[in-house]
Design a protein around this motif. Structure first.
Motif, PDB file in Angstrom:
ATOM      1  N   LEU A 134       0.751  -1.263  -0.032  1.00 30.03           N
ATOM      2  CA  LEU A 134       0.081  -0.103   0.001  1.00 30.03           C
ATOM      3  C   LEU A 134       1.046   1.111  -0.016  1.00 30.03           C
ATOM      4  O   LEU A 134       0.873   2.183  -0.856  1.00 30.03           O
ATOM      5  N   THR A 135       1.972   1.160   0.797  1.00 31.28           N
ATOM      6  CA  THR A 135       2.699   2.384   0.830  1.00 31.28           C
ATOM      7  C   THR A 135       3.408   2.768  -0.504  1.00 31.28           C
ATOM      8  O   THR A 135       3.631   3.827  -1.006  1.00 31.28           O
ATOM      9  N   MET A 136       3.904   1.516  -1.225  1.00 35.15           N
ATOM     10  CA  MET A 136       4.291   1.533  -2.475  1.00 35.15           C
ATOM     11  C   MET A 136       3.457   2.346  -3.316  1.00 35.15           C
ATOM     12  O   MET A 136       3.840   3.147  -4.242  1.00 35.15           O
ATOM     13  N   LEU A 137       2.137   1.801  -3.425  1.00 36.71           N
ATOM     14  CA  LEU A 137       1.305   2.156  -4.428  1.00 36.71           C
ATOM     15  C   LEU A 137       0.846   3.837  -4.137  1.00 36.71           C
ATOM     16  O   LEU A 137       0.722   4.476  -5.084  1.00 36.71           O
ATOM     17  N   VAL A 138       0.740   4.135  -2.774  1.00 39.77           N
ATOM     18  CA  VAL A 138       0.234   5.542  -2.486  1.00 39.77           C
ATOM     19  C   VAL A 138       1.530   6.538  -2.879  1.00 39.77           C
ATOM     20  O   VAL A 138       1.280   7.607  -3.580  1.00 39.77           O
ATOM     21  N   SER A 139       2.913   5.807  -2.585  1.00 40.55           N
ATOM     22  CA  SER A 139       3.986   6.617  -2.978  1.00 40.55           C
ATOM     23  C   SER A 139       4.275   6.879  -4.458  1.00 40.55           C
ATOM     24  O   SER A 139       4.909   8.022  -4.597  1.00 40.55           O
ATOM     25  N   MET A 140       3.597   6.208  -5.338  1.00 43.71           N
ATOM     26  CA  MET A 140       3.411   6.571  -6.640  1.00 43.71           C
ATOM     27  C   MET A 140       2.880   8.014  -6.950  1.00 43.71           C
ATOM     28  O   MET A 140       3.215   8.692  -7.793  1.00 43.71           O
ATOM     29  N   TRP A 141       1.953   8.406  -6.238  1.00 38.88           N
ATOM     30  CA  TRP A 141       1.231   9.538  -6.504  1.00 38.88           C
ATOM     31  C   TRP A 141       1.431  10.685  -5.549  1.00 38.88           C
ATOM     32  O   TRP A 141       0.861  11.764  -6.017  1.00 38.88           O
ATOM     33  N   ILE A 142       1.932  10.414  -4.193  1.00 42.62           N
ATOM     34  CA  ILE A 142       2.269  11.470  -3.332  1.00 42.62           C
ATOM     35  C   ILE A 142       3.711  11.451  -2.759  1.00 42.62           C
ATOM     36  O   ILE A 142       4.346  10.257  -3.250  1.00 42.62           O
ATOM     37  N   SER A 143       4.086  12.398  -2.387  1.00 42.59           N
ATOM     38  CA  SER A 143       5.493  12.485  -1.833  1.00 42.59           C
ATOM     39  C   SER A 143       5.940  11.097  -1.157  1.00 42.59           C
ATOM     40  O   SER A 143       5.209  10.830  -0.034  1.00 42.59           O
ATOM     41  N   ASN A 144       7.050  10.845  -0.998  1.00 46.74           N
ATOM     42  CA  ASN A 144       7.651   9.653  -0.267  1.00 46.74           C
ATOM     43  C   ASN A 144       7.467   9.971   1.150  1.00 46.74           C
ATOM     44  O   ASN A 144       7.082   9.171   2.109  1.00 46.74           O
ATOM     45  N   THR A 145       7.798  11.276   1.524  1.00 49.49           N
ATOM     46  CA  THR A 145       7.695  11.793   3.067  1.00 49.49           C
ATOM     47  C   THR A 145       6.314  11.671   3.364  1.00 49.49           C
ATOM     48  O   THR A 145       5.960  11.243   4.695  1.00 49.49           O
ATOM     49  N   ALA A 146       5.072  11.966   2.590  1.00 54.11           N
ATOM     50  CA  ALA A 146       3.841  12.038   3.005  1.00 54.11           C
ATOM     51  C   ALA A 146       3.267  10.519   3.234  1.00 54.11           C
ATOM     52  O   ALA A 146       2.748  10.474   4.065  1.00 54.11           O
ATOM     53  N   ALA A 147       3.784   9.999   2.256  1.00 51.43           N
ATOM     54  CA  ALA A 147       3.440   8.429   2.302  1.00 51.43           C
ATOM     55  C   ALA A 147       3.907   7.559   3.708  1.00 51.43           C
ATOM     56  O   ALA A 147       3.250   6.859   4.286  1.00 51.43           O
ATOM     57  N   THR A 148       5.207   7.812   4.035  1.00 49.13           N
ATOM     58  CA  THR A 148       5.512   7.280   5.276  1.00 49.13           C
ATOM     59  C   THR A 148       4.777   7.775   6.533  1.00 49.13           C
ATOM     60  O   THR A 148       4.387   6.945   7.219  1.00 49.13           O
ATOM     61  N   ALA A 149       4.706   9.267   6.273  1.00 49.00           N
ATOM     62  CA  ALA A 149       4.131   9.748   7.574  1.00 49.00           C
ATOM     63  C   ALA A 149       2.578   9.297   7.727  1.00 49.00           C
ATOM     64  O   ALA A 149       1.958   9.328   8.907  1.00 49.00           O
ATOM     65  N   MET A 150       2.095   9.055   6.505  1.00 46.09           N
ATOM     66  CA  MET A 150       0.621   8.629   6.498  1.00 46.09           C
ATOM     67  C   MET A 150       0.564   6.944   7.404  1.00 46.09           C
ATOM     68  O   MET A 150      -0.367   6.908   8.170  1.00 46.09           O
ATOM     69  N   MET A 151       1.533   6.319   6.914  1.00 43.23           N
ATOM     70  CA  MET A 151       1.413   4.873   7.412  1.00 43.23           C
ATOM     71  C   MET A 151       2.193   4.613   8.562  1.00 43.23           C
ATOM     72  O   MET A 151       1.548   3.628   9.489  1.00 43.23           O
ATOM     73  N   ILE A 152       2.778   5.500   9.170  1.00 48.25           N
ATOM     74  CA  ILE A 152       3.486   5.377  10.551  1.00 48.25           C
ATOM     75  C   ILE A 152       2.487   5.252  11.656  1.00 48.25           C
ATOM     76  O   ILE A 152       2.395   4.480  12.723  1.00 48.25           O
ATOM     77  N   PRO A 153       1.495   6.193  11.856  1.00 55.10           N
ATOM     78  CA  PRO A 153       0.554   5.963  13.085  1.00 55.10           C
ATOM     79  C   PRO A 153      -0.338   4.780  12.869  1.00 55.10           C
ATOM     80  O   PRO A 153      -0.806   4.236  13.909  1.00 55.10           O
ATOM     81  N   ILE A 154      -0.676   4.188  11.766  1.00 55.28           N
ATOM     82  CA  ILE A 154      -1.293   2.798  11.544  1.00 55.28           C
ATOM     83  C   ILE A 154      -0.492   1.956  12.093  1.00 55.28           C
ATOM     84  O   ILE A 154      -0.888   1.189  12.989  1.00 55.28           O
ATOM     85  N   ILE A 155       0.936   1.928  11.824  1.00 55.60           N
ATOM     86  CA  ILE A 155       1.550   0.778  12.278  1.00 55.60           C
ATOM     87  C   ILE A 155       1.783   0.944  13.849  1.00 55.60           C
ATOM     88  O   ILE A 155       1.745  -0.184  14.576  1.00 55.60           O
ATOM     89  N   GLU A 156       2.192   2.059  14.409  1.00 55.97           N
ATOM     90  CA  GLU A 156       1.894   2.394  15.984  1.00 55.97           C
ATOM     91  C   GLU A 156       0.758   1.820  16.814  1.00 55.97           C
ATOM     92  O   GLU A 156       0.846   1.116  17.760  1.00 55.97           O
ATOM     93  N   ALA A 157      -0.599   1.999  16.040  1.00 58.53           N
ATOM     94  CA  ALA A 157      -1.632   1.656  16.563  1.00 58.53           C
ATOM     95  C   ALA A 157      -1.650   0.084  16.603  1.00 58.53           C
ATOM     96  O   ALA A 157      -2.078  -0.540  17.764  1.00 58.53           O
ATOM     97  N   VAL A 158      -1.592  -0.444  15.617  1.00 55.37           N
ATOM     98  CA  VAL A 158      -1.657  -1.955  15.346  1.00 55.37           C
ATOM     99  C   VAL A 158      -0.625  -2.901  16.382  1.00 55.37           C
ATOM    100  O   VAL A 158      -0.959  -3.545  17.103  1.00 55.37           O
ATOM    101  N   LEU A 159       0.583  -2.185  16.226  1.00 57.70           N
ATOM    102  CA  LEU A 159       1.608  -2.811  17.031  1.00 57.70           C
ATOM    103  C   LEU A 159       1.395  -2.575  18.492  1.00 57.70           C
ATOM    104  O   LEU A 159       1.618  -3.587  19.511  1.00 57.70           O
ATOM    105  N   ALA A 160       0.750  -1.535  18.824  1.00 56.96           N
ATOM    106  CA  ALA A 160       0.448  -1.094  20.341  1.00 56.96           C
ATOM    107  C   ALA A 160      -0.408  -2.084  20.916  1.00 56.96           C
ATOM    108  O   ALA A 160      -0.551  -2.502  22.141  1.00 56.96           O
ATOM    109  N   GLU A 161      -1.539  -2.311  19.962  1.00 57.29           N
ATOM    110  CA  GLU A 161      -2.817  -3.024  20.542  1.00 57.29           C
ATOM    111  C   GLU A 161      -2.218  -4.560  20.686  1.00 57.29           C
ATOM    112  O   GLU A 161      -2.618  -5.049  21.491  1.00 57.29           O
TER     113      GLU A 161
END
Length: 568
Positions: A134-161
């Motif tokens: 998903l990050t790869m596909l999203v990063s095709m269209w938006i900046s690499n920085t924004a794509a990473t910043a978008m996914m990090i909170p999702i990762i944090e929530a899942v791993l914390a739970e």
């Protein structure tokens, strides 16, 4: 009395200021001994390269140096230098970034991400696969920085739970750890699973930026410099870029994922501690699914805002794709004889984003129930305030500085000077030239901005291509017949290699964004990234010369390239 230690401390504090003063003075012999426009331009290029690599000034400020030095040093007049900062490629970047910000503004990207991850699966391995895809596909269209910043909170929530349910740990448990003691977050060491999720997302964002011309600033730098150096060329098409680089993107991404699964999660090593750490069973999958469902529930139903932004995004892609599709007439040919570029298509959508309302309040303006009547007009699908806050304005100047350098190198004769010095490589097979130039880009980009590296190297690579063309055109040596090379054959791999910035947190913003919250050590990143660098370079060398030849026909040399060289 001042000691050596005091001097070293002072140097540590003021080294940037000292460098800014000493470095330009040390470079003066470059043109003082041979005061020609070409040597003066070389002085500016080397000066900017040093400033960019060490970041003694903000990257965007260094990019403005041509505006100060080119006119005063007689390299390029102010008008021509200024025009380089807003070429078609830069405006396409602005338009593409605003469209991406509109997706972020309405939070559509998060909704799509959550649904996609639920669909792919919720085991550790499947979840990681879904996130990088998903990050790869999203990063095709938006900046690499924004794509990473978008996914990090999702990762944090899942791993914390998962940790809360006793199905894993985000950080390593220290020996004799007091559960009631306050732990310094900066001292915690991430588990191998945590490192895989975080840094894998950053790598996926960088790799995804290869696939689409709007996915990375380096891609648009290539477009601008290529079209500046070879004005008679057809340019860099949106469609051809996709055809050449999406297969390469996929070919790099999934071997990278397999390697990271082996290194961090014990793929192929079922009895290893890494493999046992991710075996959470059905219970863990249910926990992950519940976290994702809760986040989707918090977001509520799909809004008109999200629907309209999604439509605008699809409309933008169709305008880009159908501008010059190749198998039929492009849409501009039906309405005008004027050349219409990708920047025009992007700006059509940008204007529409401000025209269409985010809410449908106007439908209730005469509603009998006065409580439903709007009290103020709806905002557009994006607001200028949000763009002002989120726009990477510095990248616009960084790219513009690269285009100005390309113009200066061309007009001053520095390109011919460098090309003459590099004429010895004309005897090498063209694949060797491709490999050497790409390796140089890959190594340098580990230490500084990939866009800065692209802006330095691409004009030089264009000059190398020109000298190979010129040597063959003059037929100086008959055995150099195969030295003649299509400019895209060299420039595209160098551009792509500038995005292979995987080794250090400072190599590219996605690495820093991912490494910081999980406290990933630099040495750990280097160990896993060294193999990924090899994967990326091998895939580039193995795929691009053959796939690129199908798209640009490297064997049939274009007459416009030879004409460009002869004219100069």
């Amino acid at each position: 009395m001042v000691t050596c230690i005091d001097i070293l401390k002072a140097l540590a504090i003021y080294w940037k200021t000292i460098f800014i003063i000493v470095y330009p003075l040390a470079l003066l012999p470059i043109f003082l001994m041979n005061n020609t426009p070409a040597m003066r331009c070389l002085y500016v290029v080397v000066l900017m390269a040093g400033f960019w690599v060490l970041e003694v000034l903000p990257l965007a400020v260094t990019a403005m140096i041509p505006l100060a030095l080119f006119p005063t040093m007689g390299i390029l007049d102010t008008k021509k230098t200024s025009m380089a900062y807003f070429k078609d490629s830069n405006m396409m970047f602005v338009g593409g970034l605003i469209i991406a910000l509109a997706i972020e503004f309405c939070n559509l990207h998060t909704r799509i991400s959550l649904h996609a991850i639920k669909l792919i699966g919720c085991s550790y391995r499947r979840l990681n696969f879904g996130l990088v895809t998903l990050t790869m596909l999203v990063s095709m269209w938006i900046s690499n920085t924004a794509a990473t910043a978008m996914m990090i909170p999702i990762i944090e929530a899942v791993l914390a739970e998962l940790e809360g349910q006793g199905l894993g740990r985000v950080f390593e448990k220290e020996e004799n750890e007091d559960p009631e003691a306050e732990i310094d977050p900066q001292m915690q060491r991430p588990t191998r699973v945590t490192m895989c999720f975080y840094i894998g997302t950053a790598y996926a964002a960088s790799i995804g930026g290869l696939g689409c011309i709007v996915g990375s600033g380096t891609n648009l730098a290539l477009k601008g410099i290529y079209e500046t150096e070879f004005k008679d060329s057809p340019g860099v098409d949106f469609n051809k870029w996709l055809a050449a680089n999406v297969p390469l993107m996929v070919a790099i991404m999934y071997p990278t994922w397999v390697w990271m699964q082996f290194w961090f999660m014990g793929l192929g090593r079922p009895n290893s501690a890494d493999a046992k750490a991710i075996n959470v069973g059905k219970e863990g999958e249910e926990v992950t699914r519940r976290v994702l469902s809760e986040k989707l529930h918090e977001m509520g139903r799909l809004s008109n805002h999200e629907v309209m932004v999604g439509i605008m995004f699809v409309f933008a892609v169709m305008l880009w794709f159908l501008r010059r599709p190749g198998f039929m007439k492009g849409w501009p040919e039906y309405i005008t004889d004027t050349t219409v570029g990708d920047a025009c298509a992007a700006m059509i959508v940008v204007v529409l984003l401000f025209i269409f309302p985010a809410r449908l309040d106007f439908l209730h303006v005469f509603d009998k129930d006065e409580s439903k009547r709007p009290t103020a007009p709806s905002t557009g699908l994006i607001t200028w305030r949000y763009i002002h806050q989120k726009m990477h304005w510095s990248l616009i100047f960084l790219m513009g500085g690269g285009f100005a350098l390309a113009d200066g190198i061309k007009n001053s004769g520095m390109g011919e000077l460098v090309a003459d010095q590099l004429a010895a490589i004309a005897g090498l097979p063209r694949l060797s030239v491709l490999v050497l130039s790409s390796l140089m880009a890959m190594v340098v980009t580990q230490f500084t901005s990939n866009a800065a590296v692209a802006n330095i190297l691409l004009p030089i690579v264009a000059s190398v291509a020109k000298v190979l063309i010129s040597i063959n055109s003059r037929k100086i040596l008959t055995f150099l017949q195969k030295a003649e090379v299509h400019p895209m054959y060299l420039m595209m791999p160098v551009c792509l290699a500038c995005s292979f910035a995987f080794c250090l947190p400072v190599s590219t913003p996605p690495n820093a964004i991912a490494a910081a919250p999980c406290n990933m050590r630099t040495f750990e990143m280097i160990k896993v990234a060294s193999v990924i660098e090899v994967i990326a370079m091998v895939m580039l060398i193995a795929i691009f010369p053959f796939l690129g030849s199908l798209i640009w026909d490297f064997e049939t040399f274009p007459e416009w390239a030879r004409n460009t060289t002869e004219t100069e």
